[in-house]
Design a protein around this motif. Sequence first.
Motif, short mmCIF file in Angstrom:
data_model
loop_
_atom_site.label_atom_id
_atom_site.label_comp_id
_atom_site.label_asym_id
_atom_site.label_seq_id
_atom_site.Cartn_x
_atom_site.Cartn_y
_atom_site.Cartn_z
N TRP A 33 2.23 0.44 -20.98
CA TRP A 33 2.57 1.65 -21.56
C TRP A 33 2.42 2.78 -20.47
N ARG A 34 1.06 2.62 -20.00
CA ARG A 34 0.63 3.74 -18.81
C ARG A 34 1.67 3.73 -17.79
N ALA A 35 2.29 2.71 -17.12
CA ALA A 35 3.18 2.77 -16.01
C ALA A 35 4.35 3.39 -16.42
N TRP A 36 4.61 3.18 -17.87
CA TRP A 36 6.01 3.55 -18.18
C TRP A 36 5.79 5.25 -18.30
N GLY A 37 4.77 5.55 -18.84
CA GLY A 37 4.61 7.02 -18.94
C GLY A 37 4.53 7.71 -17.75
N ASN A 38 3.79 6.92 -16.60
CA ASN A 38 3.69 7.51 -15.20
C ASN A 38 5.19 7.49 -14.41
N LEU A 39 6.13 6.84 -15.05
CA LEU A 39 7.45 6.98 -14.44
C LEU A 39 7.97 8.39 -14.49
N ARG A 40 7.55 9.29 -15.29
CA ARG A 40 8.06 10.39 -15.29
C ARG A 40 7.90 11.20 -13.84
N TYR A 41 6.88 10.67 -12.96
CA TYR A 41 6.78 11.19 -11.77
C TYR A 41 7.73 10.34 -10.62
N ALA A 42 8.62 9.54 -10.95
CA ALA A 42 9.18 8.61 -10.09
C ALA A 42 10.08 9.69 -8.93
N ASP A 43 10.63 10.49 -9.46
CA ASP A 43 11.15 11.41 -8.50
C ASP A 43 10.37 11.94 -7.20
N LEU A 44 9.07 12.03 -7.37
CA LEU A 44 8.22 12.19 -6.40
C LEU A 44 8.07 10.86 -5.54
N TYR A 45 8.03 9.86 -6.02
CA TYR A 45 7.98 8.73 -5.51
C TYR A 45 9.27 8.27 -4.56
N ASP A 46 10.45 8.63 -5.05
CA ASP A 46 11.49 8.49 -4.61
C ASP A 46 12.05 9.40 -3.21
N ASP A 47 11.30 10.51 -3.21
CA ASP A 47 11.17 11.15 -2.03
C ASP A 47 10.24 10.99 -0.81
N PRO A 48 10.56 10.43 0.20
CA PRO A 48 9.33 10.14 1.15
C PRO A 48 8.57 11.07 1.44
N ALA A 49 9.00 12.41 1.48
CA ALA A 49 7.90 13.67 1.73
C ALA A 49 6.90 13.53 0.87
N THR A 50 7.32 13.61 -0.39
CA THR A 50 6.15 13.75 -1.40
C THR A 50 5.56 12.53 -1.96
N ARG A 51 6.08 11.16 -1.55
CA ARG A 51 5.49 9.94 -1.65
C ARG A 51 4.06 9.98 -0.78
N ALA A 52 4.38 10.52 0.51
CA ALA A 52 3.42 10.37 1.77
C ALA A 52 2.22 11.23 1.17
N LEU A 53 2.35 12.08 0.25
CA LEU A 53 1.06 13.03 -0.24
C LEU A 53 0.45 12.44 -1.43
N MET A 54 0.85 11.24 -2.01
CA MET A 54 0.58 10.56 -3.11
C MET A 54 -0.69 9.84 -2.81
N LYS A 55 -1.84 9.59 -3.61
CA LYS A 55 -2.97 8.78 -3.33
C LYS A 55 -2.26 7.33 -3.51
N PRO A 56 -2.99 6.11 -2.78
CA PRO A 56 -2.70 4.82 -3.22
C PRO A 56 -2.22 4.61 -4.84
N GLU A 57 -3.44 4.97 -5.50
CA GLU A 57 -3.26 4.62 -7.05
C GLU A 57 -2.27 4.96 -7.81
N PHE A 58 -1.75 6.15 -7.15
CA PHE A 58 -0.78 7.01 -7.90
C PHE A 58 0.66 6.24 -7.48
N VAL A 59 0.77 5.83 -6.06
CA VAL A 59 1.93 4.89 -5.86
C VAL A 59 1.93 3.56 -6.68
N TRP A 60 0.72 2.82 -6.81
CA TRP A 60 0.64 1.87 -7.37
C TRP A 60 1.07 1.84 -8.90
N GLU A 61 0.51 3.12 -9.59
CA GLU A 61 1.12 3.31 -10.97
C GLU A 61 2.69 3.44 -11.12
N VAL A 62 3.33 3.94 -10.22
CA VAL A 62 4.89 4.08 -10.24
C VAL A 62 5.45 2.83 -9.69
#
Length: 504
Positions: free
Chosen positions: A338-367
Amino acid sequence: MSAAVGGPASSPRTDDPTPVDPTPEQAALVAHSAVELSELVHRREVSCVEVMTAHLAQIERYNPQLNAIVALRDRDELVAEARERDEELAAGRSRGWMHGLPHAVKDLAAARGLPHTNGSRVYADRVAETDDVHVARIRAAGAIIIGKTNTPEFGLGSQSYNEVWGTTANPYDTTRTAGGSSGGGAAALAARMVPVADGSDNMGSLRNPPAFNHVVGLRPSWGRVPEPGFVPYGSVNGPMGRTVRDVARLLSTMAGPDPRAPLSLDDDPAGLAATLERDVAGTRIAWVGDWDGHLATEPGILALGESALATFERLGCVVEATMPAYDPEEIWRSYLAWRAWGNLRYADLYDDPATRALMKPEFVWEVEYGLRLSARDLTRAAAARDGWYAALADLLERYDFVVAPSAQVFPFDKAVHWPEEIDGRPMDTYHRWMETVVPWTMSTHPVAALPAGFDQRGLPTGIQLVGRRHDDHGVLQLAYAYEGASPVMDGTPPPLLTGAGREH
């Protein structure tokens, strides 16, 4: 790193000269509860300017050690707004019970004209153009928004650090964390820098920080404070305070239906702050503790929880240790989905290499966890949640309330992002050490976070008081009775404020 508008440049300075202590009159003023301050202001025994300058003096003195309040607005502007509130009262006009009270908004919420960074470099330059619903309601009740309170990046993890604002320290030991994600608000409350605080809670963010900072929190029933969308993923907004009455009053301000929130409850929120006094003798309470050893706990946590149970027993409650008839590991697995499903609203940030590089590892793990989920996984998670809800409903037919620890560890080193083990047991995710809050998030029941006391090091912890479906007022009533009988809820300020704290 991009500089935020009102961002790092507005964070507390640590190179200032020795700070000046607030005057005795100012220290006495900020020690009042929010309800008491409101009454003093409306009786015109103190002015809004006096209230504002007292809290600003408290912030100037203690925020450099804590970094709880960020994006603090200009002092002259705030005092000018307070003066306008005094002029309104002189003309017989009050905006509401929070008239003239200073308030700082958690940095996951939008407050018009202030940074809205989510604690992330991705949004370091973002400034909110409007208020979120609960913020607009707080403002309409007369509060003066003075700034924001710190939070971990996107609220992920119960440790309030990020690369925009820095790390929030604990007023009971400034070498340790204030928890999260509402850590900034809880620490600011404990240090008397604000009268009340708003927060949000997915994985205990209105329960773990109150435990770490010896204050009161409430995770409301789902829909009590309006949330957008048709799916109750987990996160809710709610109040924190130093007293139960303050928490009830702020909840009544934040709560109530909104046409933009399809799952919001239609109840009149005024009833939430109605009479809290009630005879609780005979109330039946189930104590789940560590779920019969399933949860790893730091030594001392359970003992302090059990000492809190003695307070309920002195009130005439019947307390029994029991286990819900459901596998806690199944609750945990379904929560992760449920938590990871909710955090998929940030998937666009993950898809962009520029913004993914700004995300902490736990954020990347969630997505990435969410991206691996299938429709069948989500269907199974929904079925497991239904099963757990039914098991809890059965338990709450036999008991009126459930009590559980609010945290599995005491406040830990603020340089540590998350505990990798508890009492020798390794944690398999960055948030497994917070599992004690998960069952009640998944059930959507109301939960109060109450102080339980201190260990031999002077570090605080707390308990969760879980009520029946939509019975937020009943939870507040039992919490109020506990507050009146508890030997640890005596209003004593943290060591930082008395000169006995460890300041580093």
